[in-house]
Design an enzyme around this catalytic site. Structure first.
Site, PDB file in Angstrom:
ATOM      1  N   ARG A 102       0.907  -1.172  -0.107  1.00 53.19           N
ATOM      2  CA  ARG A 102       0.071  -0.011   0.037  1.00 53.19           C
ATOM      3  C   ARG A 102       0.744   1.252   0.171  1.00 53.19           C
ATOM      4  O   ARG A 102       1.667   1.285   1.051  1.00 53.19           O
ATOM      5  CB  ARG A 102      -1.087  -0.219   1.398  1.00 53.19           C
ATOM      6  CG  ARG A 102      -1.465   1.256   1.416  1.00 53.19           C
ATOM      7  CD  ARG A 102      -2.791   1.134   2.332  1.00 53.19           C
ATOM      8  NE  ARG A 102      -3.619   0.623   2.032  1.00 53.19           N
ATOM      9  CZ  ARG A 102      -5.069   0.491   2.608  1.00 53.19           C
ATOM     10  NH1 ARG A 102      -5.274   1.277   3.539  1.00 53.19           N
ATOM     11  NH2 ARG A 102      -5.912  -0.451   2.020  1.00 53.19           N
ATOM     12  N   HIS A 129      -7.387   0.645  -6.548  1.00 52.53           N
ATOM     13  CA  HIS A 129      -7.490  -0.318  -5.416  1.00 52.53           C
ATOM     14  C   HIS A 129      -8.071  -1.699  -5.815  1.00 52.53           C
ATOM     15  O   HIS A 129      -9.071  -1.869  -5.646  1.00 52.53           O
ATOM     16  CB  HIS A 129      -8.454   0.218  -4.157  1.00 52.53           C
ATOM     17  CG  HIS A 129      -8.158  -0.350  -2.745  1.00 52.53           C
ATOM     18  ND1 HIS A 129      -7.529  -1.473  -2.728  1.00 52.53           N
ATOM     19  CD2 HIS A 129      -9.057  -0.152  -1.601  1.00 52.53           C
ATOM     20  CE1 HIS A 129      -7.500  -1.871  -1.237  1.00 52.53           C
ATOM     21  NE2 HIS A 129      -8.331  -1.041  -0.744  1.00 52.53           N
ATOM     22  N   GLN A 132      -9.731  -4.403  -3.600  1.00 55.47           N
ATOM     23  CA  GLN A 132     -10.916  -4.134  -3.003  1.00 55.47           C
ATOM     24  C   GLN A 132     -12.017  -4.405  -4.049  1.00 55.47           C
ATOM     25  O   GLN A 132     -13.076  -4.997  -3.709  1.00 55.47           O
ATOM     26  CB  GLN A 132     -11.005  -2.329  -2.589  1.00 55.47           C
ATOM     27  CG  GLN A 132     -12.296  -1.989  -2.281  1.00 55.47           C
ATOM     28  CD  GLN A 132     -12.743  -2.468  -1.024  1.00 55.47           C
ATOM     29  OE1 GLN A 132     -12.047  -2.410   0.085  1.00 55.47           O
ATOM     30  NE2 GLN A 132     -13.924  -2.910  -0.764  1.00 55.47           N
ATOM     31  N   ASP A 227     -17.842   6.334  -1.187  1.00 62.72           N
ATOM     32  CA  ASP A 227     -16.559   6.444  -0.647  1.00 62.72           C
ATOM     33  C   ASP A 227     -16.494   7.868   0.119  1.00 62.72           C
ATOM     34  O   ASP A 227     -17.143   8.583   0.029  1.00 62.72           O
ATOM     35  CB  ASP A 227     -15.313   5.963  -1.684  1.00 62.72           C
ATOM     36  CG  ASP A 227     -14.006   5.918  -1.084  1.00 62.72           C
ATOM     37  OD1 ASP A 227     -14.079   5.858   0.226  1.00 62.72           O
ATOM     38  OD2 ASP A 227     -13.164   5.777  -1.967  1.00 62.72           O
ATOM     39  N   CYS A 268     -16.615   0.643   0.524  1.00 63.49           N
ATOM     40  CA  CYS A 268     -15.166   0.054   0.753  1.00 63.49           C
ATOM     41  C   CYS A 268     -14.865   0.257   2.131  1.00 63.49           C
ATOM     42  O   CYS A 268     -14.277  -0.731   2.713  1.00 63.49           O
ATOM     43  CB  CYS A 268     -14.208   0.689  -0.084  1.00 63.49           C
ATOM     44  SG  CYS A 268     -14.044   2.545   0.027  1.00 63.49           S
ATOM     45  N   ARG A 296     -13.123  -9.439   1.585  1.00 61.61           N
ATOM     46  CA  ARG A 296     -11.848  -9.151   1.290  1.00 61.61           C
ATOM     47  C   ARG A 296     -11.103 -10.301   1.662  1.00 61.61           C
ATOM     48  O   ARG A 296     -10.040 -10.651   0.684  1.00 61.61           O
ATOM     49  CB  ARG A 296     -11.372  -7.777   2.176  1.00 61.61           C
ATOM     50  CG  ARG A 296     -11.922  -6.752   1.745  1.00 61.61           C
ATOM     51  CD  ARG A 296     -11.453  -5.872   0.635  1.00 61.61           C
ATOM     52  NE  ARG A 296      -9.957  -5.969   0.400  1.00 61.61           N
ATOM     53  CZ  ARG A 296      -9.010  -4.950   0.680  1.00 61.61           C
ATOM     54  NH1 ARG A 296      -9.727  -3.732   1.087  1.00 61.61           N
ATOM     55  NH2 ARG A 296      -7.957  -4.856   0.418  1.00 61.61           N
TER      56      ARG A 296
END
Ligand code: CP
Length: 348
Positions: A102, A129, A132, A227, A268, A296
């Site tokens: 990340r 991402h 995700q 988001d 998310c 996930r």
């Protein structure tokens, strides 16, 4: 060497196979019958930013598959400071079987991948991402109306063109789904992203729409997604962003009343309750956010198995036994394992 950095690097068939593998691994895990497919393997996890879901899902996935994960944080490892990214990538590659990263800048993860000799998995950058959204499409398949195929699904993302919005736009259009981004003009996806989404649709048969009208944008939605409206480092923009998004683009019950009755709400996470989404929606019957979070874990397992598995040498019990005997013989005569002399024993 293939890396998992952008869903654009994969065909629809390849992404579909990852989704199917996610389903198989989830079913096995639910019955506590997951095979140790990555026994003895290690994952180096680099996090330049905090994480709850990504960190836990990757670490637990490795453990459940019989492997091991290491949490590597800037300040505790050399990452572009006192050592080049090139050297860090090459050194870590000699000790682990894959790297999850990340990074603040997308260029950092692509630079790591350029020099790594093991697969690199993108755990979120300022651009995208992908882990995700693989999990998100899996979650959509689980919650889709029974009479709809993947290609019939309509996803409406309401809010800022975040890295998650970017990835969702890419994967949905690549899979032949229907995607709408709804935001004030200033916060809509940049033209370069829209061009990729439209190119995907030309191949996949999906659709891509941009809208500034939330009630109309959710009218056909099977899934309404949002988001955060701002992230760390954008604090100075909070007044402008609040004025642009609130109240028109907030996901609340009044807006969801314009969506079909079966439409589900996705996020998310982390979420700012009371900002981009209300408590009533987060805790309401349309929300599938915690299924999304759990998935996930299952999607990370599929990515890890698909990307690490092919590089692991099959373990032979006979070969392990042969090495065990050889090492045991050596240790019988090794100075450090010999019985200490009487003089040493006296001191002890
Ligand atoms: N959605 C997501 O990536 O969450 P974390 O930041 O907690 O990993």
């Amino acid at each position: 060497m293939r890396h998992f950095i952008d869903t654009q690097d994969f065909t629809k068939a390849e992404l579909m196979s990852l989704l199917e593998l996610t389903g198989l691994l989830k079913a096995a895990d639910r019955q506590r019958a997951l095979p140790p497919l990555l026994a003895g393997a290690s994952l180096g996890m680099i996090f330049e930013e905090p994480s709850t879901r990504t960190r836990i899902s990757f670490e637990v996935a490795m453990t459940k598959l019989g492997g091991h994960a290491l949490y590597l944080k800037p300040g505790e490892i050399h990452l572009g400071v006192r050592e080049s990214l090139k050297d860090t990538a090459r050194v870590i590659s000699r000790m682990v079987d894959a790297i999850e990263a990340r990074t603040l800048k997308h260029a950092t993860v692509t630079e790591l991948a350029r020099y790594a000799t093991v697969p690199v998995i993108n755990g979120l950058t300022d651009y995208n991402h992908p882990t995700q959204v693989l999990c998100d499409v899996f979650t959509m398949l689980e919650h889709r109306p029974k009479d709809k195929a993947l290609e019939d699904l309509h996803v409406t993302f309401v809010g800022d063109a975040t890295n998650v919005c970017s990835s969702l736009m890419m994967i949905c259009t690549r899979m032949g789904m229907n995607f709408t981004h709804c935001a004030p003009k200033r916060y809509q996806a940049p033209e370069a992203w829209q061009a990729i989404a439209r190119a995907n649709c030309a191949v996949s048969g999906g659709t891509f729409t941009v809208s500034e009208d939330p009630p109309a944008a959710v009218a056909q939605a099977d899934f309404v997604y949002t988001d955060l409206w701002w992230w760390v480092g954008q604090e100075a923009e909070i007044p402008d962003r609040t004025a642009a998004f609130m109240p028109r683009y907030q996901i609340n019950e009044a807006l969801l009343a314009h969506a079909p009755a079966h439409a589900r709400f996705m996020h998310c996470l982390p979420a700012s309750r009371g900002v981009e989404v209300t408590d009533a929606v987060m805790d309401g019957p349309r929300a599938i956010i915690y299924d999304q979070s759990e998935n996930r874990l299952h999607a990370e397992k599929a990515i890890l198995v698909a990307f690490i598995g092919p590089h692991l040498t099959p373990r032979s019990p006979e070969l392990s036994q042969w090495h065990a005997g050889r090492i045991a013989d050596f240790l019988k005569h090794h100075p450090l394992t010999e019985t200490p002399s009487p003089a040493v024993q006296e001191k002890v």
